[in-house]
Design a protein around this motif. Structure first.
Motif: not given
Length: 181
Positions: A14-38
């Motif tokens: 939903t529009p209300e949850e999109a940013e939080a879900l995006g942050a969840r995916v970003a955190a997962w990517l960083v935690e897994e070592g797949i990506a780094v904030a850049g």
């Protein structure tokens, strides 16, 4: 030439949850070592993550380019797949394809309305039910109307395991759109 892109679209955010879900995916990517904030390249002024030590989980590409990365796109967005493959809308209620000229006009208007307001519906010419625009399926996955997507530009195909991993983290239905601008 153009740019090639692949987008994993969250069909249920939903529009209300999109940013939080995006942050969840970003955190997962960083935690897994797949990506780094850049601070690398960006598209659409969205969050951009650059390749991490486990980037090979994303694609089979062994080399890393300065343009590699993932963008987390949030907000009301019409995500496009390949327009060259065509793709008529398919009613999610009766599975009929709406491909007539009159239907194209109805969908064009609905797309404009949805982008402007976040709400639009189209009446199926076969079953006569009115269906929310984001609920329609599209042949060849050429559109998705959503509030969250994970984009990858100018790289080899995303690994199916990566796509399903993102879907697991989101906990929603997703659609992979592939295209070229």
């Amino acid at each position: 030439m153009g740019s090639h892109y692949q987008t994993i679209v969250d069909l249920d955010a939903t529009p209300e949850e999109a940013e939080a879900l995006g942050a969840r995916v970003a955190a997962w990517l960083v935690e897994e070592g797949i990506a780094v904030a850049g601070e690398g390249f960006s598209h659409h002024d969205q969050s951009v993550l650059t390749p991490g030590p486990r980037w090979s989980c994303v694609t089979d590409e062994r080399r890393r380019l300065s343009t590699d990365g993932l963008a987390i796109v949030t907000g009301r967005t019409v995500f496009f797949g390949s327009m060259s493959t065509g793709g008529s809308p398919v009613c999610p209620r009766c599975a009929e394809v709406a491909s007539g000229e009159g239907e194209r006009s109805s969908f064009s208007e609905a797309m404009d309305t949805w982008y402007a307001t976040g709400e639009a519906a189209v009446r199926c010419p076969a079953c006569r039910r009115t269906v929310s625009l984001p609920a329609w399926e599209w042949e060849n996955d050429c559109f998705a109307f959503a509030y969250l997507g994970v984009e990858h530009w100018n790289g080899p195909p995303l690994r199916p395991e990566f796509v399903s991993g993102v879907a697991r983290v989101l906990g929603h239905r997703t659609r992979l759109l592939v295209g070229k601008t």
